[in-house]
Design a protein around this motif. Structure first.
Motif, short mmCIF file in Angstrom:
data_model
loop_
_atom_site.label_atom_id
_atom_site.label_comp_id
_atom_site.label_asym_id
_atom_site.label_seq_id
_atom_site.Cartn_x
_atom_site.Cartn_y
_atom_site.Cartn_z
N GLU A 148 -39.87 17.45 13.87
CA GLU A 148 -39.84 16.62 15.06
C GLU A 148 -38.42 16.13 15.31
N ALA A 149 -38.08 16.00 16.56
CA ALA A 149 -36.73 15.58 16.94
C ALA A 149 -36.39 14.20 16.35
N VAL A 150 -37.34 13.28 16.40
CA VAL A 150 -37.09 11.93 15.88
C VAL A 150 -36.75 11.98 14.40
N GLN A 151 -37.51 12.73 13.64
CA GLN A 151 -37.24 12.85 12.21
C GLN A 151 -35.87 13.48 11.96
N GLY A 152 -35.56 14.52 12.72
CA GLY A 152 -34.26 15.17 12.58
C GLY A 152 -33.11 14.24 12.89
N LEU A 153 -33.29 13.40 13.93
CA LEU A 153 -32.24 12.44 14.28
C LEU A 153 -32.09 11.37 13.21
N TYR A 154 -33.21 10.85 12.70
CA TYR A 154 -33.14 9.87 11.62
C TYR A 154 -32.44 10.48 10.40
N PHE A 155 -32.80 11.70 10.10
CA PHE A 155 -32.20 12.38 8.95
C PHE A 155 -30.68 12.45 9.11
N ASN A 156 -30.22 12.86 10.30
CA ASN A 156 -28.78 12.94 10.54
C ASN A 156 -28.11 11.58 10.44
N GLU A 157 -28.75 10.54 10.95
CA GLU A 157 -28.18 9.19 10.89
C GLU A 157 -28.08 8.71 9.43
N ILE A 158 -29.08 9.03 8.65
CA ILE A 158 -29.04 8.66 7.23
C ILE A 158 -27.90 9.40 6.53
N LEU A 159 -27.72 10.67 6.87
CA LEU A 159 -26.60 11.43 6.29
C LEU A 159 -25.27 10.77 6.63
N VAL A 160 -25.12 10.34 7.87
CA VAL A 160 -23.89 9.66 8.28
C VAL A 160 -23.66 8.41 7.44
N ASP A 161 -24.70 7.59 7.30
CA ASP A 161 -24.55 6.36 6.53
C ASP A 161 -24.22 6.63 5.06
N LEU A 162 -24.90 7.58 4.45
CA LEU A 162 -24.61 7.89 3.05
C LEU A 162 -23.20 8.46 2.88
N GLU A 163 -22.80 9.30 3.81
CA GLU A 163 -21.45 9.85 3.75
C GLU A 163 -20.40 8.74 3.89
N ARG A 164 -20.67 7.78 4.75
CA ARG A 164 -19.73 6.67 4.93
C ARG A 164 -19.65 5.80 3.68
N VAL A 165 -20.76 5.64 2.96
CA VAL A 165 -20.71 4.89 1.70
C VAL A 165 -19.76 5.60 0.72
#
Length: 186
Positions: A148-165
């Motif tokens: 689902e698009a929503v899950q894919g978008l959440y997944f990408n946002e989580i990746l961004v946050d973890l990468e920023r950490v």
């Protein structure tokens, strides 16, 4: 842990932890400014204070990113959505690497060494590769409508946050390395 299990207690601990981090940031900045104004430090002491102020900002941002991840986890639970087992496994592996780099950066800040800095630097590069691979896989799944698009978008946002950490953790290590080099020249 809150992301993978959507555990309410773990979520509450993350939210509470971010508030404590924000309060500690203000306290440390206040103490640093007080030292600057009252003691007028020079050379090594001034570098130590300025480095501390820089690092405390990175730590505060790490708390913000953790809270963002928590928000996505809670939103997924509220929407009655969940990531696939494979996605959760990948996120858990990435989260463990991110936690490790943060832990090592804190250790390096307290006790800098070239060897530990190199480990942190290499781990950050590995994390970037993990994120790139996971992002590409997620994009492929989205384009083929396998999630689902929503899950894919959440997944990408989580990746961004973890990468920023991981990026902020490297910043902490670099600040300590820079301070260590200056200390040796005195």
């Amino acid at each position: 842990e809150a992301l993978c299990t959507a555990d309410a207690e773990a979520a509450a601990a993350v939210a509470q932890g971010d508030g404590r981090i924000n309060n500690m940031e203000r306290d440390i900045e206040h103490r640093c400014m007080t030292l600057l104004l009252r003691q007028q430090p020079v050379a090594g002491d001034l570098r130590r204070i300025s480095t501390t102020m820089k690092v405390v900002t990175d730590v505060e941002r790490i708390g913000d990113h953790a809270e963002n991840v928590l928000g996505y986890a809670l939103q997924m639970k509220e929407d009655k959505r969940k990531f696939s087992d494979k996605a959760l496994k990948n996120l858990k592996e990435l989260s463990q690497a991110v936690y490790k780099i943060y832990d090592l950066a804190c250790e390096h800040f307290s006790n800098p060494s070239e060897e530990l800095y190199r480990v942190i630097y290499d781990l950050e590069a590995d994390i970037d590769k993990m994120v790139d691979k996971m992002r590409a896989s997620n994009s492929k799944r989205l384009s083929k409508m396998k999630c689902e698009a929503v899950q894919g978008l959440y997944f990408n946002e989580i990746l961004v946050d973890l990468e920023r950490v991981a990026d902020h953790s490297l910043n902490i290590a670099q600040a300590a390395k820079k301070y260590e080099i200056y200390d040796e020249d005195e």
